[in-house]
Design an enzyme around this catalytic site. Structure first.
Site, PDB file in Angstrom:
ATOM      1  N   CYS A   1       0.823  -1.205   0.000  1.00  0.00           N
ATOM      2  CA  CYS A   1       0.000   0.000   0.000  1.00  0.00           C
ATOM      3  C   CYS A   1       0.859   1.258   0.000  1.00  0.00           C
ATOM      4  CB  CYS A   1      -0.942  -0.005   1.203  1.00  0.00           C
ATOM      5  SG  CYS A   1      -2.202   1.281   1.129  1.00  0.00           S
TER       6      CYS A   1
ATOM      7  N   GLU B   1      -4.121  -5.094  -4.014  1.00  0.00           N
ATOM      8  CA  GLU B   1      -4.103  -3.746  -4.567  1.00  0.00           C
ATOM      9  C   GLU B   1      -4.775  -3.729  -5.940  1.00  0.00           C
ATOM     10  OE1 GLU B   1      -3.249  -0.783  -3.398  1.00  0.00           O
ATOM     11  OE2 GLU B   1      -2.732  -1.600  -1.438  1.00  0.00           O
TER      12      GLU B   1
END
Length: 220
Positions: free
Chosen positions: A135, A205
């Site tokens: 992230c 993601e």
């Protein structure tokens, strides 16, 4: 020359990162074709995600073996909460979304946060660091990739600028240094687990952006 842990981890996800850059959500940000409804879905889910991510970073802070790492992750956890509040006050309002009606996390958001929580609380500190790293790192790389072309949409350009900025780059660099530190002393088994977790959350993601693009909701 000793191979850095960050290089080992990134080599595992090069195809995932390529798929992320090719995803229509990100290409739509760059060329301005992304529907505002999809971006709004993303911002809502990001606000929900950041709550869980902040808790995961606080878990990293609590488990860190050195004071400087504790301080770093604690500051980042506070920053994630601050970012959520900023989303509520600025982007959500600009997109016409009532912060009081965020709704439930989407399947991708719920799965991603659940995985972060599980590993941070049951794995080693090194595993936790590897799990939260995508992230940070993927967003920085995406920002760098998109900022060169820019976006004709001012809202999308502001998002790109945020993750391409020097302040965010410095935050990511600090976490990468911590990754190399803990990876350098990890056993072969622990390093393999770090690689597995880093790859898994990198996939999440992609799934997060894909879910936003499809405006994903629970099927039943």
């Amino acid at each position: 020359m000793t191979t850095r842990t960050r290089d080992v981890l990134w080599s595992d996800i090069e195809t995932i990162y390529a798929a992320i850059l090719d995803h229509p959500f990100l290409t739509g940000l760059s060329d301005g074709s992304l529907p505002r409804e999809a971006f709004g879905h993303y911002i809502v889910q990001d606000a929900l995600y950041l709550r869980g991510y902040a808790a995961a970073l606080a878990g990293c802070a609590a488990r860190a073996p050195r004071p400087e790492a504790t301080v770093m992750f604690a500051e980042h956890a506070a920053g994630a909460i601050a970012a959520e509040r900023e989303l509520h006050e600025s982007l959500l309002g600009e997109l016409g979304v009532d912060p009081a009606r965020l709704g439930p996390p989407s399947p991708a958001t719920q799965a991603y946060v659940s995985y972060l929580t599980a590993i941070v609380h049951t794995g080693s500190y090194a595993e936790a660091v590897a799990t939260v790293l995508p992230c940070y790192w993927i967003y920085a790389r995406v920002g760098e990739a998109l900022v060169a072309a820019g976006s004709p949409d001012p809202l999308y350009q502001a998002w790109i600028d945020l993750y391409a900025g020097e302040e965010f780059r410095q935050i990511v660099d600090a976490v990468l240094t911590e990754t190399d530190t803990v990876g350098g002393t990890a056993s072969p088994v622990e390093l393999e687990r770090m690689r597995q977790h880093f790859t898994t959350t990198s996939r999440y993601e992609w799934m997060f952006w894909d879910g936003a693009h499809r405006q994903e909701i629970w099927p039943v």
